[in-house]
Design an enzyme around this catalytic site. Sequence first.
Site, short mmCIF file in Angstrom:
data_model
loop_
_atom_site.label_atom_id
_atom_site.label_comp_id
_atom_site.label_asym_id
_atom_site.label_seq_id
_atom_site.Cartn_x
_atom_site.Cartn_y
_atom_site.Cartn_z
N HIS A 1 -12.70 -13.35 -14.76
CA HIS A 1 -12.96 -12.82 -13.48
C HIS A 1 -12.71 -11.20 -13.67
O HIS A 1 -11.62 -10.53 -13.65
CB HIS A 1 -11.43 -12.97 -12.64
CG HIS A 1 -11.39 -14.42 -12.29
ND1 HIS A 1 -11.55 -14.85 -10.79
CD2 HIS A 1 -10.66 -15.63 -12.78
CE1 HIS A 1 -11.30 -16.19 -10.93
NE2 HIS A 1 -10.98 -16.67 -12.09
N TYR B 1 -4.84 -19.92 1.45
CA TYR B 1 -4.35 -19.73 2.67
C TYR B 1 -2.78 -19.33 3.15
O TYR B 1 -2.74 -18.68 4.12
CB TYR B 1 -4.61 -21.14 3.51
CG TYR B 1 -6.08 -21.60 3.78
CD1 TYR B 1 -6.93 -20.62 4.54
CD2 TYR B 1 -6.50 -22.80 3.10
CE1 TYR B 1 -8.20 -21.07 4.61
CE2 TYR B 1 -7.89 -22.89 3.42
CZ TYR B 1 -8.74 -22.31 4.09
OH TYR B 1 -10.00 -22.58 4.38
N ILE C 1 0.71 -1.15 -0.07
CA ILE C 1 0.06 0.00 -0.04
C ILE C 1 1.06 1.15 0.03
O ILE C 1 0.57 2.14 -0.67
CB ILE C 1 -0.91 0.11 1.13
CG1 ILE C 1 -1.91 -1.07 1.22
CG2 ILE C 1 -1.59 1.34 1.29
CD1 ILE C 1 -2.76 -1.30 0.04
N CYS D 1 -16.63 -17.18 -12.17
CA CYS D 1 -15.76 -18.48 -12.63
C CYS D 1 -16.41 -19.94 -12.05
O CYS D 1 -17.48 -20.34 -12.49
CB CYS D 1 -14.06 -18.15 -11.96
SG CYS D 1 -13.15 -19.24 -13.04
N ARG E 1 -9.70 -24.15 -16.06
CA ARG E 1 -9.45 -25.36 -16.94
C ARG E 1 -10.73 -25.58 -17.69
O ARG E 1 -10.55 -26.28 -18.82
CB ARG E 1 -8.89 -26.49 -16.09
CG ARG E 1 -7.43 -26.25 -15.65
CD ARG E 1 -6.88 -27.47 -15.39
NE ARG E 1 -5.32 -27.17 -14.85
CZ ARG E 1 -4.91 -26.59 -13.89
NH1 ARG E 1 -5.91 -26.41 -12.97
NH2 ARG E 1 -3.65 -26.31 -13.78
N GLU F 1 -13.27 -9.12 -11.29
CA GLU F 1 -12.77 -8.44 -10.17
C GLU F 1 -11.45 -8.08 -10.31
O GLU F 1 -10.82 -6.82 -9.97
CB GLU F 1 -12.89 -9.19 -8.95
CG GLU F 1 -11.92 -10.50 -8.97
CD GLU F 1 -12.48 -11.66 -9.46
OE1 GLU F 1 -13.30 -11.69 -10.57
OE2 GLU F 1 -12.05 -12.80 -9.20
N GLU G 1 9.14 -3.33 -4.65
CA GLU G 1 8.76 -3.65 -3.38
C GLU G 1 9.28 -5.05 -3.16
O GLU G 1 9.38 -6.13 -3.96
CB GLU G 1 7.60 -3.79 -3.17
CG GLU G 1 6.96 -4.24 -1.88
CD GLU G 1 5.45 -4.85 -1.66
OE1 GLU G 1 4.62 -4.45 -2.91
OE2 GLU G 1 5.03 -5.42 -1.04
N LYS H 1 13.41 1.64 19.27
CA LYS H 1 14.14 0.72 19.33
C LYS H 1 14.26 -0.31 18.19
O LYS H 1 15.20 -0.73 17.57
CB LYS H 1 14.56 -0.01 20.48
CG LYS H 1 15.89 -0.74 20.72
CD LYS H 1 16.84 0.32 21.09
CE LYS H 1 17.03 0.66 22.66
NZ LYS H 1 18.17 1.54 22.79
#
Length: 546
Positions: free
Chosen positions: A510, A57, A22, A384, A465, A512, A144, A192
């Site tokens: 997709h 995950y 970000i 999808c 697929r 999105e 990044e 620190k």
Amino acid sequence: MNQTTKYVFVTGGVTSSLGKGIISASLAKLLQSRGFRVTIQKLDPYINVDPGTLNPYEHGECFVTEDGAETDLDLGHYERFLNVSTSQANNVTTGRIYQSVINKERKGEYLGKTVQIVPHITDEIKRCVQILGSKSDFDVVITEIGGTVGDIESLPYIEAVRQMKWEKPNDVLVVHLTLIPYLSAAGELKTKPTQHSVKQLLEFGVQPDILVCRTEHELTPSVRTKVARFCNVKLNAVIQSIDASTIYDVPLLMLEEKFDEVVLEKLGIKTKKKPDLKKWMQFLDRHKNPKHEVRIGLVGKYVELKDSYKSIAEAFIHAGAENEVKVNIEWIHSESLNDRNVGELLGSLDGLLVAPGFGSRGIDGKIEAIQFAREKNLPFFGICLGMQCAVIEFARNVLELPEAHSTEIKEYTPDPVISLMAEQKSITNLGGTMRLGSYHCDLKKGSKAQKAYGKMDIEERHRHRFEFNNDYLEKFEAAGMVATGMNPDSGLVEIVEVPANDYFVAAQFHPEYKSTVAEPHPLFTSFVKATRTYAKSKKRAEVQEA
Ligand code: GLN
């Protein structure tokens, strides 16, 4: 602008999840809003060649680019902030670096030399960074580096940064993102950990030029001075990054801190142009001051980890702002849904989205949810696997083919309404072998999708697929599920709709991935609009009943 490309590296210290993506995207936004050509790149220190084979995950959603690269979800932020497409070159992993070096070694390109991390791996890293700048004529490339400084995996990357800084002292800048924790028992901000993390970078020969300090509380002048003094940076190079209520606030917070000015000054770039963030502010204003609210159920199997559906959640934010509606997502685990509780779980919602996914887990719950939406005329949007489930549901309950299925889940079903694409049948490798990236799609005139897009042909990104089996198309259309989007080259069905419903649209691609702050996705915008209409009519019905 016509000058040499400048390189900004963004490293992270103290802990992960400080928001390097970000911060990088926000800096890029500020530079872009001053008229510079900017791109962002993510270097991921893991050995996987790309995140395509990773379980969500592990690393959240896999983001797909126009050119079909399966990449880190941070690239989604870059595109959403900048409204500029990224590509494979914007995401490089250790796996890819080693693969390329080993391929060269096998071809004999190292002329009998011992191939080593320094210089061969580091050279390949530097090549991947600089190729982006040189190929597309960018003014600034922001790179990044994934992970946290001190991780074994990121060492070659930090070494490559050191070398680039040494080779191009005027063109390379290092921004280090670190944490200033607040100890409530002491009532104090602590510097620190930041000092130690900068020390660690110094051990590797890299002096950061700018420190972005993530904090929960305002940094006092004395804390800023302390950080500057102990970490060897100028006072104006200590940038505060305070927790924000939305990631879309961060570019403005960075502007207040003059982050872009300090970066430009240090890179020796002179410009009179001030950032123009008018459109961004308009979006933020609509996002923060919605006139209405809707509740949309998102059915998926990774709902505990919201990052798995990052682009969908962000697309709802863009489409919500466009409609001046706050979209509240109700995360529903597909495995928790069954015919007994579906009414209770979905009954009070204003819309249903069934998410993408792989494998058989949770399929029955998804089909159950879609049947409820179709029968109750609840606005529905499938993506999808969500589209494939809508096709299976329609086949079973309307075409009366009770065994209809996708061959992904039941290989020998008598009615394979979703089946493997011909070109997929001989493929055994899992990595990078799906139908990936952008494909054309022709829309059917007058369909919901065509009206939403306001044009007849579109391009959307894919990652799958399996496909709609055209042997069944006539039967579907005769019974009321229509193909309203088709690939003009292959004849593959890309969108299905149930025109009898107020809003029932499902896409094989997709959408999105293409939604950005500047251009909310038409299918999300039209879906949110439909949920708002539904919510209104529901309220009206309640009032009449009372
Ligand atoms: N598993 C399905 C396929 O491969 C859907 C993929 C997806 O939802 N991204 O076709």
